[in-house]
Motif scaffolding. Structure first.
Motif, PDB file in Angstrom:
ATOM      1  N   ALA A  46       0.923  -1.164   0.024  1.00  0.00           N
ATOM      2  CA  ALA A  46       0.007   0.144   0.096  1.00  0.00           C
ATOM      3  C   ALA A  46       0.856   1.164  -0.006  1.00  0.00           C
ATOM      4  CB  ALA A  46      -0.894   0.029   1.390  1.00  0.00           C
ATOM      5  N   PRO A  47       0.597   1.996  -0.833  1.00  0.00           N
ATOM      6  CA  PRO A  47       1.443   3.630  -0.920  1.00  0.00           C
ATOM      7  C   PRO A  47       1.161   4.268   0.219  1.00  0.00           C
ATOM      8  CG  PRO A  47      -0.440   3.597  -2.607  1.00  0.00           C
ATOM      9  CD  PRO A  47      -0.362   1.978  -1.981  1.00  0.00           C
ATOM     10  N   ILE A  48       2.304   5.144   0.531  1.00  0.00           N
ATOM     11  CA  ILE A  48       1.761   6.346   1.867  1.00  0.00           C
ATOM     12  C   ILE A  48       1.145   7.482   1.153  1.00  0.00           C
ATOM     13  CG2 ILE A  48       3.062   7.502   3.357  1.00  0.00           C
ATOM     14  CD1 ILE A  48       3.088   4.479   4.227  1.00  0.00           C
ATOM     15  N   LEU A  49       0.168   7.850   1.769  1.00  0.00           N
ATOM     16  CA  LEU A  49      -0.928   8.970   1.340  1.00  0.00           C
ATOM     17  C   LEU A  49      -0.649  10.163   2.177  1.00  0.00           C
ATOM     18  CD1 LEU A  49      -3.659   6.554  -0.130  1.00  0.00           C
ATOM     19  CD2 LEU A  49      -1.866   7.573  -1.428  1.00  0.00           C
ATOM     20  N   HIS A  50      -0.274   9.743   3.325  1.00  0.00           N
ATOM     21  CA  HIS A  50      -0.285  11.048   4.075  1.00  0.00           C
ATOM     22  C   HIS A  50       1.239  11.261   4.667  1.00  0.00           C
ATOM     23  CE1 HIS A  50      -4.478  10.855   4.380  1.00  0.00           C
ATOM     24  NE2 HIS A  50      -4.433   9.366   4.100  1.00  0.00           N
ATOM     25  N   LYS A  51       1.414  12.552   4.577  1.00  0.00           N
ATOM     26  CA  LYS A  51       3.008  12.969   5.087  1.00  0.00           C
ATOM     27  C   LYS A  51       3.281  13.857   6.152  1.00  0.00           C
ATOM     28  CE  LYS A  51       4.812  10.591   1.264  1.00  0.00           C
ATOM     29  NZ  LYS A  51       4.973  10.664  -0.041  1.00  0.00           N
ATOM     30  N   ARG A  52       2.209  14.623   6.597  1.00  0.00           N
ATOM     31  CA  ARG A  52       2.413  15.805   7.321  1.00  0.00           C
ATOM     32  C   ARG A  52       2.800  15.475   8.804  1.00  0.00           C
ATOM     33  NH1 ARG A  52      -2.515  17.390   4.637  1.00  0.00           N
ATOM     34  NH2 ARG A  52      -2.366  19.371   3.902  1.00  0.00           N
ATOM     35  N   VAL A  53       3.858  16.279   9.225  1.00  0.00           N
ATOM     36  CA  VAL A  53       4.313  15.926  10.604  1.00  0.00           C
ATOM     37  C   VAL A  53       4.326  17.754  11.194  1.00  0.00           C
ATOM     38  CG1 VAL A  53       6.074  15.213  12.172  1.00  0.00           C
ATOM     39  CG2 VAL A  53       5.639  13.904  10.213  1.00  0.00           C
ATOM     40  N   ILE A  54       3.798  17.740  12.453  1.00  0.00           N
ATOM     41  CA  ILE A  54       3.804  19.125  13.020  1.00  0.00           C
ATOM     42  C   ILE A  54       4.357  18.923  14.478  1.00  0.00           C
ATOM     43  CG2 ILE A  54       1.730  19.720  11.688  1.00  0.00           C
ATOM     44  CD1 ILE A  54       0.037  19.537  14.321  1.00  0.00           C
ATOM     45  N   ASN A  55       4.296  20.052  15.011  1.00  0.00           N
ATOM     46  CA  ASN A  55       4.573  19.977  16.590  1.00  0.00           C
ATOM     47  C   ASN A  55       3.488  20.468  17.448  1.00  0.00           C
ATOM     48  OD1 ASN A  55       4.476  22.891  17.312  1.00  0.00           O
ATOM     49  ND2 ASN A  55       6.348  23.323  16.279  1.00  0.00           N
ATOM     50  N   LYS A  56       3.242  20.382  18.497  1.00  0.00           N
ATOM     51  CA  LYS A  56       1.991  20.238  19.082  1.00  0.00           C
ATOM     52  C   LYS A  56       1.528  21.550  19.030  1.00  0.00           C
ATOM     53  CE  LYS A  56       3.863  20.247  23.741  1.00  0.00           C
ATOM     54  NZ  LYS A  56       4.050  19.364  25.107  1.00  0.00           N
ATOM     55  N   ARG A  57       1.957  22.873  18.770  1.00  0.00           N
ATOM     56  CA  ARG A  57       1.320  24.068  18.615  1.00  0.00           C
ATOM     57  C   ARG A  57       0.781  24.391  17.265  1.00  0.00           C
ATOM     58  NH1 ARG A  57       5.643  23.707  21.824  1.00  0.00           N
ATOM     59  NH2 ARG A  57       6.762  24.381  19.694  1.00  0.00           N
ATOM     60  N   GLU A  58       0.855  23.543  16.402  1.00  0.00           N
ATOM     61  CA  GLU A  58       0.420  23.861  14.953  1.00  0.00           C
ATOM     62  C   GLU A  58      -0.613  23.055  14.754  1.00  0.00           C
ATOM     63  OE1 GLU A  58       4.898  24.310  12.889  1.00  0.00           O
ATOM     64  OE2 GLU A  58       4.397  22.298  13.126  1.00  0.00           O
ATOM     65  N   GLY A  59      -1.288  22.716  15.720  1.00  0.00           N
ATOM     66  CA  GLY A  59      -2.793  21.888  15.236  1.00  0.00           C
ATOM     67  C   GLY A  59      -3.800  22.979  14.587  1.00  0.00           C
ATOM     68  N   ARG A  60      -4.152  24.220  15.095  1.00  0.00           N
ATOM     69  CA  ARG A  60      -4.975  24.955  14.286  1.00  0.00           C
ATOM     70  C   ARG A  60      -4.467  25.439  12.775  1.00  0.00           C
ATOM     71  NH1 ARG A  60      -4.750  26.099  19.363  1.00  0.00           N
ATOM     72  NH2 ARG A  60      -6.325  26.613  20.661  1.00  0.00           N
ATOM     73  N   LYS A  61      -3.247  25.627  12.919  1.00  0.00           N
ATOM     74  CA  LYS A  61      -2.693  26.006  11.361  1.00  0.00           C
ATOM     75  C   LYS A  61      -2.542  24.989  10.462  1.00  0.00           C
ATOM     76  CE  LYS A  61       1.984  27.321   9.670  1.00  0.00           C
ATOM     77  NZ  LYS A  61       3.270  26.677  10.253  1.00  0.00           N
ATOM     78  N   VAL A  62      -2.490  23.544  10.841  1.00  0.00           N
ATOM     79  CA  VAL A  62      -2.700  22.520   9.911  1.00  0.00           C
ATOM     80  C   VAL A  62      -4.136  22.021   9.528  1.00  0.00           C
ATOM     81  CG1 VAL A  62      -2.613  20.453  11.220  1.00  0.00           C
ATOM     82  CG2 VAL A  62      -1.718  20.367   9.102  1.00  0.00           C
ATOM     83  N   ILE A  63      -4.876  22.317  10.449  1.00  0.00           N
ATOM     84  CA  ILE A  63      -6.433  22.323  10.199  1.00  0.00           C
ATOM     85  C   ILE A  63      -6.837  23.145   9.085  1.00  0.00           C
ATOM     86  CG2 ILE A  63      -8.878  22.492  11.032  1.00  0.00           C
ATOM     87  CD1 ILE A  63      -7.607  21.449  13.766  1.00  0.00           C
ATOM     88  N   GLY A  64      -6.297  24.464   9.247  1.00  0.00           N
ATOM     89  CA  GLY A  64      -6.666  25.709   8.209  1.00  0.00           C
ATOM     90  C   GLY A  64      -6.073  25.065   7.053  1.00  0.00           C
ATOM     91  N   GLU A  65      -5.061  24.601   6.915  1.00  0.00           N
ATOM     92  CA  GLU A  65      -4.330  24.116   5.703  1.00  0.00           C
ATOM     93  C   GLU A  65      -5.071  23.191   4.812  1.00  0.00           C
ATOM     94  OE1 GLU A  65      -0.176  23.919   6.557  1.00  0.00           O
ATOM     95  OE2 GLU A  65      -0.170  21.940   5.422  1.00  0.00           O
ATOM     96  N   ILE A  66      -5.530  22.335   5.799  1.00  0.00           N
ATOM     97  CA  ILE A  66      -6.203  21.057   5.237  1.00  0.00           C
ATOM     98  C   ILE A  66      -7.663  21.480   4.595  1.00  0.00           C
ATOM     99  CG2 ILE A  66      -7.433  18.909   5.640  1.00  0.00           C
ATOM    100  CD1 ILE A  66      -4.919  18.412   7.828  1.00  0.00           C
ATOM    101  N   LEU A  67      -8.260  22.509   5.363  1.00  0.00           N
ATOM    102  CA  LEU A  67      -9.629  22.874   5.052  1.00  0.00           C
ATOM    103  C   LEU A  67      -9.450  24.134   4.059  1.00  0.00           C
ATOM    104  CD1 LEU A  67     -11.379  22.681   8.679  1.00  0.00           C
ATOM    105  CD2 LEU A  67     -11.240  20.921   6.682  1.00  0.00           C
ATOM    106  N   GLY A  68      -8.158  24.346   3.657  1.00  0.00           N
ATOM    107  CA  GLY A  68      -7.972  25.650   2.690  1.00  0.00           C
ATOM    108  C   GLY A  68      -8.431  27.021   3.242  1.00  0.00           C
ATOM    109  N   ILE A  69      -8.224  27.018   4.450  1.00  0.00           N
ATOM    110  CA  ILE A  69      -8.451  28.554   5.105  1.00  0.00           C
ATOM    111  C   ILE A  69      -7.337  28.860   5.617  1.00  0.00           C
ATOM    112  CG2 ILE A  69      -9.651  29.589   7.051  1.00  0.00           C
ATOM    113  CD1 ILE A  69     -11.624  26.956   7.061  1.00  0.00           C
ATOM    114  N   SER A  70      -7.064  30.416   5.667  1.00  0.00           N
ATOM    115  CA  SER A  70      -5.778  31.143   6.085  1.00  0.00           C
ATOM    116  C   SER A  70      -6.371  31.264   7.479  1.00  0.00           C
ATOM    117  CB  SER A  70      -5.598  32.429   5.251  1.00  0.00           C
ATOM    118  OG  SER A  70      -4.769  33.006   6.134  1.00  0.00           O
ATOM    119  N   ILE A  71      -5.527  30.962   8.397  1.00  0.00           N
ATOM    120  CA  ILE A  71      -5.891  31.220   9.932  1.00  0.00           C
ATOM    121  C   ILE A  71      -4.703  32.094  10.460  1.00  0.00           C
ATOM    122  CG2 ILE A  71      -7.605  29.516  10.224  1.00  0.00           C
ATOM    123  CD1 ILE A  71      -4.952  28.090  11.715  1.00  0.00           C
TER     124      ILE A  71
END
Ligand SMILES: *Cc1c(COP(=O)(O)O)cnc(C)c1O
Length: 504
Positions: free
Chosen positions: A475-500
């Motif tokens: 099975a190919p690896i399809l997800h590659k994001r890694v963040i630190n624990k303060r970047e939750g909101r930012k990555v959610i924004g990115e995934i949903l296509g919203i600038s936060i």
């Protein structure tokens, strides 16, 4: 059924609303205002699907913001099938000796017990969005110690009107768990590794849920957050079913006489599974003692023994990663129940936990807890030895989580001389934790290739490894994001296509 908050900070709401919200917006968990009771002896003839209906109907059935009988039946018919579960019994019970059984909860698509609830929950949630007239897209946020993530991804994959974002501790899950998650297909799925442990992931998600500004912004952009963690009542209720199932199977197999007591052993992390067992007991099931089995992170078994919940301790990465947890969310529900709905006490304890990292029960509550639940733990070496012991004694393979349960059952029996029949919740397939299991039995730690180990383990057991796990090899690896624990909101924004930019 109406649902109320463990912190007394929400009006009573209906079941569809409780599922939609996941947790109480200002902190606290929803619980049913009144518990239904069931006459166990009347359930004996039911198959899994019929039993599920009998158990779930009182929690979810009703008009308006609840579910019709037809809806509940159709959800059950869609998920508890032989396509999704590789055993027609759904949660088969295997007898090991005349008083000990394993309740196999791992026959679903991701080989761990969370499938039992996470397969059906998306149906409840999707219908809830419709009933509540929500035109927003539901965004499921999940913090996972390994198994919830994949089970939720499979449950929500390609569900219309929903997106799912899973956060997991980057170095805190097994290789198989990680491969399972990172290879998830589906247009609406995202998986994000977090530098930290499970508690970091869980705290991050909880904070996001109770961040008013962020939620307002998201709502404005057309999104509403919900949770698939076991803080959502939609996760808890379907787990009650298999406690009834286990007891009834023990009756059918003549291990207990109808009405006589049995004990239930639960390898515990976030306290979701064992809480379902508690509710089954409250609903009338003759379970005598709930046995709470912890691993090296034994904050819960210490709490049961001492009445002090102390999270200020070292966090261990163990071979049972789904129990590597220091803050057990669902404990709050149990405490609310055993204090007879005393939200004042709950608020005080959880404020203490938040401020000081610990809280202490009053003697009364402590004694109630002790009479209800026995708690103890298995160390890493005890877990390994237990896997080998059970295999050699019964020719039965268990995974490290389940082994923690078996070990604590032995300890309980030796200490209390209570020899009542007991079932141990087998929470994951041994093949999902193949490396640890293979090493424990053979002592051989030279093999590194997961898939070779999988085959060798199957050979030991005269069986075949599950196709779903073998399939991960290609099975190919399809997800590659890694963040630190303060970047939750930012990555959610990115995934949903919203600038936060403004909020963090
Ligand atoms: C999640 C999980 C547990 C712990 O269950 P809780 O409901 O969090 O107590 C135990 N074993 C396995 C395999 C799990 O996936």
């Amino acid at each position: 059924m109406q649902y109320i908050s463990t912190r007394g900070n929400s009006p009573a709401i209906e079941s569809a609303q409780a599922i939609m919200l996941g947790m109480v917006p200002r902190g606290g968990l929803f619980i049913p205002e009144n518990l239904p009771t069931l006459a166990t002896e009347e359930l004996l003839g039911l198959n899994y699907q019929e039993l599920a209906f009998a158990v779930l109907l009182p929690f979810f059935g009703g008009k308006n913001k609840n579910y019709s009988e037809e809806e509940i039946k159709s959800f059950i018919a869609a998920v508890y099938t032989s396509e999704k579960f590789d055993d027609p019994q759904i949660t088969p019970l295997t007898l090991l000796d005349e008083k000990t059984a394993a309740l196999e909860l791992w026959h679903g698509p991701t080989a761990a017990f969370k499938d039992v609830a996470l397969q059906i929950m998306p149906y409840f949630l999707k219908a809830a969005a419709k009933k509540l007239g929500s035109r927003k897209e539901t965004v499921i946020l999940v913090a996972t110690s390994g198994d919830t993530g994949k089970a939720a991804l499979e449950g929500f994959k390609d569900v219309e009107g929903a997106k799912i974002i899973v956060f997991y501790p980057k170095d805190g899950v097994s290789k198989m768990q990680e491969l399972q998650m990172l290879s998830t297909t589906g247009k609406n799925t995202s998986v994000v590794g977090v530098e930290g442990n499970f508690d970091d992931c869980q705290n991050m998600v909880k904070e996001i849920f109770s961040d008013d500004d962020f939620n307002t912004l998201m709502s404005f952009k057309g999104f509403q957050f919900s949770s698939a963690n076991s803080i959502n009542w939609g996760r808890l209720a379907p787990q009650i079913v298999y406690y009834f199932r286990a007891y009834l199977e023990m009756v059918r197999k003549n291990v207990v006489k109808m009405g006589d007591v049995a004990n239930a052993v639960v390898p515990t992390g976030n306290f979701g599974n064992i809480l379902a067992g508690f509710y089954a007991k409250k609903m009338g099931l003759p379970i005598q003692t709930l046995i709470c089995a912890s691993n090296q992170n034994h904050v819960l078994s210490d709490f049961i023994q001492t009445g002090v919940y102390d999270r200020k301790r070292k966090f261990f990465k163990t071979s049972s990663p789904s129990m590597d947890i220091l803050i057990s969310s669902n404990l709050e529900r149990l405490l609310f129940e055993i204090t007879k709905h005393n939200a004042f006490k709950i608020n005080r304890w959880y404020e203490d936990l938040f401020q000081k990292g610990e809280f202490k029960l009053d003697d009364n509550t402590k004694n109630t807890l002790k009479n209800l639940i026995y708690g103890d733990f298995a160390s890493e070496s005890e877990t390994r030895i237990e896997i080998k012991r059970v295999f050699e004694k019964y020719r039965y393979l268990i995974d490290p989580h389940t082994a923690v349960g078996f070990f604590v059952l032995e300890k309980y029996r030796a200490q209390t001389e209570d020899e009542a029949p007991a079932f141990v919740c087998a929470t994951a397939s041994p093949y999902k934790f193949n490396q640890a299991v293979y090493q424990a039995i053979t002592g051989d730690d030279s093999l590194k290739d997961e898939f070779i180990i999988l085959e060798k383990l199957a050979a030991l057991n005269n069986g075949k490894p599950p196709a779903s796990l073998m399939g991960l090899k290609e099975a190919p690896i399809l997800h590659k994001r890694v963040i630190n624990k303060r970047e939750g909101r930012k990555v959610i924004g990115e995934i949903l296509g919203i600038s936060i930019g403004a909020v963090n």
